[in-house]
Motif scaffolding. Structure first.
Motif, mmCIF file in Angstrom:
data_model
loop_
_atom_site.group_PDB
_atom_site.id
_atom_site.type_symbol
_atom_site.label_atom_id
_atom_site.label_comp_id
_atom_site.label_asym_id
_atom_site.label_seq_id
_atom_site.Cartn_x
_atom_site.Cartn_y
_atom_site.Cartn_z
ATOM 1 N N SER A 144 0.811 -1.222 0.000
ATOM 2 C CA SER A 144 0.000 0.000 0.000
ATOM 3 C C SER A 144 0.844 1.271 0.000
ATOM 4 C CB SER A 144 -0.933 0.010 1.217
ATOM 5 O OG SER A 144 -0.178 -0.026 2.419
ATOM 6 N N LEU A 145 2.171 1.126 0.048
ATOM 7 C CA LEU A 145 3.058 2.282 0.079
ATOM 8 C C LEU A 145 3.825 2.403 -1.236
ATOM 9 C CD1 LEU A 145 4.673 1.975 3.652
ATOM 10 C CD2 LEU A 145 2.585 3.192 2.983
ATOM 11 N N THR A 146 4.150 3.632 -1.627
ATOM 12 C CA THR A 146 4.958 3.846 -2.819
ATOM 13 C C THR A 146 6.391 3.374 -2.572
ATOM 14 O OG1 THR A 146 5.671 6.060 -2.155
ATOM 15 C CG2 THR A 146 3.593 5.895 -3.392
ATOM 16 N N VAL A 147 7.159 3.343 -3.637
ATOM 17 C CA VAL A 147 8.571 2.995 -3.509
ATOM 18 C C VAL A 147 9.258 3.962 -2.545
ATOM 19 C CG1 VAL A 147 10.777 2.953 -4.751
ATOM 20 C CG2 VAL A 147 8.761 1.850 -5.738
ATOM 21 N N ARG A 148 8.970 5.264 -2.681
ATOM 22 C CA ARG A 148 9.556 6.266 -1.793
ATOM 23 C C ARG A 148 9.225 5.946 -0.331
ATOM 24 N NH1 ARG A 148 10.549 11.717 -2.719
ATOM 25 N NH2 ARG A 148 9.242 11.659 -4.610
ATOM 26 N N TYR B 155 10.724 4.143 4.957
ATOM 27 C CA TYR B 155 9.854 3.814 6.091
ATOM 28 C C TYR B 155 10.559 3.974 7.438
ATOM 29 C CZ TYR B 155 6.427 1.439 8.982
ATOM 30 O OH TYR B 155 5.508 1.154 9.961
ATOM 31 N N LYS B 156 11.737 3.389 7.562
ATOM 32 C CA LYS B 156 12.462 3.462 8.838
ATOM 33 C C LYS B 156 12.872 4.897 9.141
ATOM 34 C CE LYS B 156 16.254 1.296 11.386
ATOM 35 N NZ LYS B 156 17.283 0.216 11.363
ATOM 36 N N LEU B 157 13.262 5.635 8.115
ATOM 37 C CA LEU B 157 13.690 7.018 8.312
ATOM 38 C C LEU B 157 12.522 7.894 8.769
ATOM 39 C CD1 LEU B 157 15.854 7.482 5.079
ATOM 40 C CD2 LEU B 157 16.501 6.456 7.271
ATOM 41 N N PHE B 158 11.353 7.688 8.118
ATOM 42 C CA PHE B 158 10.174 8.493 8.441
ATOM 43 C C PHE B 158 9.558 8.095 9.782
ATOM 44 C CE2 PHE B 158 9.673 8.443 3.612
ATOM 45 C CZ PHE B 158 10.240 9.688 3.436
ATOM 46 N N GLU B 159 9.340 6.772 9.954
ATOM 47 C CA GLU B 159 8.520 6.288 11.068
ATOM 48 C C GLU B 159 9.319 5.996 12.338
ATOM 49 O OE1 GLU B 159 5.283 6.271 10.875
ATOM 50 O OE2 GLU B 159 5.290 6.859 8.759
ATOM 51 N N GLU B 160 10.507 5.428 12.203
ATOM 52 C CA GLU B 160 11.263 5.021 13.391
ATOM 53 C C GLU B 160 12.301 6.060 13.817
ATOM 54 O OE1 GLU B 160 12.870 1.080 13.115
ATOM 55 O OE2 GLU B 160 11.109 0.301 12.054
ATOM 56 N N LEU B 161 13.077 6.529 12.863
ATOM 57 C CA LEU B 161 14.146 7.471 13.194
ATOM 58 C C LEU B 161 13.673 8.918 13.178
ATOM 59 C CD1 LEU B 161 17.076 5.832 11.178
ATOM 60 C CD2 LEU B 161 16.407 5.463 13.555
ATOM 61 N N VAL C 122 16.486 8.823 0.468
ATOM 62 C CA VAL C 122 15.723 7.877 -0.354
ATOM 63 C C VAL C 122 16.129 8.014 -1.816
ATOM 64 C CG1 VAL C 122 13.425 7.302 -1.231
ATOM 65 C CG2 VAL C 122 13.760 7.694 1.212
ATOM 66 N N GLU C 123 16.219 9.234 -2.296
ATOM 67 C CA GLU C 123 16.624 9.460 -3.680
ATOM 68 C C GLU C 123 18.047 8.952 -3.923
ATOM 69 O OE1 GLU C 123 16.035 13.621 -4.277
ATOM 70 O OE2 GLU C 123 13.843 13.486 -4.106
ATOM 71 N N MET D 74 19.361 -0.454 3.166
ATOM 72 C CA MET D 74 20.555 0.370 3.290
ATOM 73 C C MET D 74 20.246 1.836 3.596
ATOM 74 S SD MET D 74 21.795 0.786 -0.708
ATOM 75 C CE MET D 74 23.020 2.059 -0.410
ATOM 76 N N ALA D 75 18.957 2.203 3.629
ATOM 77 C CA ALA D 75 18.591 3.610 3.744
ATOM 78 C C ALA D 75 19.155 4.277 4.998
ATOM 79 C CB ALA D 75 17.070 3.762 3.704
#
Length: 284
Positions: A113-117, A122-128, A139-140, A173-174
């Motif tokens: 349900s999520l885009t590639v971005r 995900y970890k950068l936005f939600e956890e970190l 991400v880019e 690796m993000a």
């Protein structure tokens, strides 16, 4: 016994010392009920090196990864990641230790349900909870590294199988972990697509100095990763046959009945197969 204690002491000193191995298993044993999965498994993984685990189905290969992540605890023995003993850690302590570990699962395991971005970040936005601009820039960057920058706003359903695996590698690796764990990353892919995934593993190891633990039953991929290297020549990426010194930085570990049946380099594995029926049957 004195020799064994000295060996264990030297292993600990190496694991905890500066520049020591980034992952250490010290006589790790694990059983489920009466079935022994791993029996006194010991190995070390150095920075920028690769361990490739082979063995029959049920030999305990994927269990190694779960133990390294702290998802399972050994019945006995010790596990060190970055000089810290992780077995016995609390969940909050494990979360901190896992920050330096990235995991690439079988089939990619993307969020449909999520885009590639959103998947990669995900970890950068939600956890970190990185700032949006910083997270998007990372991400880019990683999508560019795996050659999928133009797919950043697509959904996983719009990608091929090989592209999904490469997105999974980008996601792993993000957060810039120093250790990447791969669980059958090429299963179900055709040989040409598998090669693109193998090359991403090689690039991360050689260009980013990522330490790798690769679990696979795909011998073609295992030998390719072990015997090739990546380098930048100007602005051009080159993947070529590795030198002897470089290929020796990748070691195979073959498991049989929960124990290490063989440990060594690709050339040693081929040589051993000549007089070892188990290895011979596996390689054939």
């Amino acid at each position: 016994m004195a020799v064994e204690r000295q060996a264990r002491s030297a292993l600990l000193e190496e694991a905890l010392g500066p520049g020591g191995p980034i992952v250490v298993f010290d006589k790790v044993t694990l059983a489920f009920d009466e079935k022994v999965i791993l029996d006194e498994i010991s190995f070390t993984l150095k920075t920028g090196h690769t361990k490739i685990f082979l063995g029959a189905s049920g030999a305990g290969k994927s269990t190694i990864l779960r133990l390294a992540l702290g998802l399972l605890s050994p019945d006995s023995g010790r596990i060190f990641v970055n000089g810290e003993q992780i077995d016995g850690m609390s969940e909050s302590e494990l979360m901190r230790a896992r920050a330096d570990l990235g995991m690439v699962f079988q089939e990619g395991a993307l969020f449909d349900s999520l885009t590639v971005r959103e998947n990669v970040g995900y970890k950068l936005f939600e956890e970190l909870q990185w700032p949006i601009e910083k997270a998007n820039a990372r991400v880019e960057e990683v999508l560019g590294f795996v050659g999928l920058g133009e797919f950043i706003d697509r959904m996983p359903s719009e990608l091929s199988g090989g592209q999904r695996r490469r997105v999974a590698i980008a996601r792993a690796m993000a957060a810039k972990p120093r250790i990447l764990l791969y669980d059958e990353p090429t299963t179900g892919l055709d040989p040409i697509t598998s090669l693109t995934v193998d090359e991403e593993i090689i690039k991360l190891r050689d260009l980013e100095q990522v330490s790798s633990v690769l679990v696979t039953h795909q011998l073609r991929d295992a030998f390719y990763v072990a015997e090739h290297s990546a380098s930048m020549q100007g602005s051009q990426l080159k993947i070529e046959k590795a030198s002897e010194d470089k290929s020796e930085q990748a070691e195979f570990i073959m498991l049989k009945d929960g124990r290490i049946h063989f440990e060594g380099h690709a050339s040693e594995l081929r040589a051993k197969a000549r007089d070892d029926e188990y290895i011979q049957s596996f390689l054939s």
